[in-house]
Motif scaffolding. Structure first.
Motif, PDB file in Angstrom:
ATOM      1  N   ALA A 148       0.834  -1.203   0.000  1.00  0.00           N
ATOM      2  CA  ALA A 148       0.000   0.000   0.000  1.00  0.00           C
ATOM      3  C   ALA A 148       0.868   1.251   0.000  1.00  0.00           C
ATOM      4  O   ALA A 148       0.554   2.236  -0.679  1.00  0.00           O
ATOM      5  N   ASP A 206      -6.723  -1.200   0.222  1.00  0.00           N
ATOM      6  CA  ASP A 206      -6.282   0.185   0.308  1.00  0.00           C
ATOM      7  C   ASP A 206      -6.768   0.965  -0.922  1.00  0.00           C
ATOM      8  O   ASP A 206      -6.695   0.476  -2.052  1.00  0.00           O
ATOM      9  N   TYR A 231      -2.960   1.432   6.416  1.00  0.00           N
ATOM     10  CA  TYR A 231      -3.197   2.127   5.156  1.00  0.00           C
ATOM     11  C   TYR A 231      -3.252   3.641   5.366  1.00  0.00           C
ATOM     12  O   TYR A 231      -2.750   4.407   4.541  1.00  0.00           O
ATOM     13  N   ARG A 244      -0.655   6.419   3.697  1.00  0.00           N
ATOM     14  CA  ARG A 244      -1.223   7.535   2.936  1.00  0.00           C
ATOM     15  C   ARG A 244      -0.623   8.847   3.427  1.00  0.00           C
ATOM     16  O   ARG A 244      -0.196   9.696   2.633  1.00  0.00           O
TER      17      ARG A 244
END
Length: 453
Positions: A22, A64, A385, A389
């Motif tokens: 991810a 994700d 996730y 990010r």
């Protein structure tokens, strides 16, 4: 290399599990070059070790968004979002296609052996932040490699370092000597060889978390058809209202059902509970059976096998030349530790966090995923996730996005100090989501329905 050259270097991601892949997807989405180094030969190597276990999260909760965007561009067919995948499903239907979509950015069979600043060991201050990272690795055939990186995201998890049976955090006396009789993973009782190993035998299960619940439920099911199968459940604390988790109050229904299934197995007499028992020694008698000896001298009845499910620890050995700010108890980043302390928090009460809480004195190095939680067992895939990010946004210079919260977690139904994790971390059996490297796992219950975490 000059400081102006460093931003053009790739971000090295360690680990091709759910959170590592991810991270790479978010970096690609941000237009940043990335290289993923994975010791296994396939994506999700740790997840594949528990391929038999059913997640207590649905597909919607373990995909994700940036990864899905990348996969969709490659013609990926999304699984039914309301279905519960097994670890095997997750690896083959999501993680491997994601690694394939990332292409040659993912390097399999490559084990990271050390990370440092180029030309600077841990003691050197001068010019430190102006140097790239140097990531040393070795391939399966013994070839030594060196990668230069602008940043490092370590998402290698904790699966490789299970906790010991010993009640003091160290292996009990005799634990090494009797290693052939001690397992540290949830057994796959669908396999004939595993069923035959435990059928008709006396088994001690050590641990009080979701992984221990999973083992209890599976062994209780085995005991119904295999006479003589007996289970001794060893707890370092007592049994209280929070022992079996959130039950019907858990917003992840399968996670709550797992605890209720374990409780039903005990109440039906399939497992005998031994409380307040902190193992100091494991002895073998002349008949080959094992006896567990507590620190106060109390002894269990003889058992044939031991299944130890007491959590996992991060491997920090290859990060020794970096200046990491880690909490002395949890071995998690110091700003994150108070937010995930298992004496206070369950999965659903952990505040969403990102690059800020995961930062260290060593600029642009991050521990992410299960590894960022150190010894805390309260990790969820969706938390990882959100971490990556935010990290990708920070590395791209989008500090507003890095600071923004884009995650709402489900409640466990047992929040606060009296909740699921009001005992020391070693007393839990993995994460509240299942088998640690990366996440939420646990098992198929007595009825064959998803009941795990």
């Amino acid at each position: 290399m000059t400081p102006t050259d460093i931003p053009r270097l790739p971000v090295v991601v360690i680990g091709a599990g759910p959170v590592g892949l991810a991270a790479a997807a978010h970096l690609v989405d941000r237009g940043l070059p990335a290289v993923v180094l994975e010791t296994g030969r396939e994506a999700g190597a740790a997840v594949r070790d528990w391929a038999h276990v059913q997640l207590f999260s649905t597909w919607d909760e373990v995909i994700d968004p940036a990864a899905e965007k990348l996969l969709a561009a490659n013609g990926w067919q999304r699984p039914d979002g309301a279905a519960y995948p097994t670890g095997g499903d997750w690896a083959t239907s999501y993680l491997q296609p994601l690694a394939d979509a990332l292409g040659d950015r993912v390097r399999f069979g490559t084990t990271v052996t050390g990370v440092s600043r180029a030309g600077r060991d841990r003691t050197v201050d001068s010019g430190r932040d102006g140097q790239p990272f140097t990531v040393h690795a070795v391939t399966a055939d013994g070839t030594e490699l060196r990668h230069l990186a602008r940043a490092v995201i370590d998402a290698s998890g904790t699966w490789s370092q299970p906790g010991p049976a010993g009640g003091n955090g160290l292996r009990a006396v005799g634990e090494r000597a009797h290693a052939d009789r001690i397992a540290y993973r949830v057994p796959d009782l669908r396999r004939p060889e595993t069923r035959s190993r435990y059928a008709g035998r006396r088994i001690a299960v050590v641990g009080s978390g979701a992984s221990a619940f999973t083992a209890l439920v599976g062994l209780a099911d085995l005991a119904k058809t295999e006479p003589g199968t007996r289970i001794l459940w060893i707890l370092r604390r007592g049994v209280g209202s929070s022992t079996y988790g959130g039950g019907a109050g858990d917003q992840l229904p399968a996670r709550g059902a797992l605890g209720l299934a374990a409780k039903a197995a005990v109440e039906a007499g399939h497992a005998q509970v031994v409380t307040g028992f902190r193992i100091a020694e494991i002895e073998a008698d002349t008949n080959g059976t094992l006896t567990l000896v507590a620190e106060d001298g109390t002894r269990t009845e003889p058992v044939d096998d031991v299944i130890t499910l007491t959590g996992f620890r991060p491997d920090l050995s290859f990060l020794g030349e970096l200046r990491l700010d880690l909490d002395p108890r949890l071995q998690a980043p110091v700003e994150l530790a108070p937010l995930i302390d298992p004496n206070v928090h369950s999965c659903g009460t952990v505040y969403p966090h990102g690059a800020k809480e995961l930062s260290h004195s060593e600029k642009d190095v991050y521990l992410a995923g299960m590894k960022s939680y150190g010894r805390a067992p309260t990790f969820l895939a969706m938390t990882g996730y959100e971490q990556v990010r935010s990290i990708a946004a920070a590395l791209a210079g989008d500090h507003e996005a890095a600071a923004r919260v884009e995650l709402t977690l489900p409640e466990t139904g047992v929040c606060g100090g009296s909740g699921l994790f009001d005992a020391p971390v070693e007393e839990t059996g993995g994460s509240c989501c299942g088998a640690p490297e990366t996440l939420q796992i646990e098992t198929v219950g007595i009825s064959g329905r998803p009941t795990a975490g």
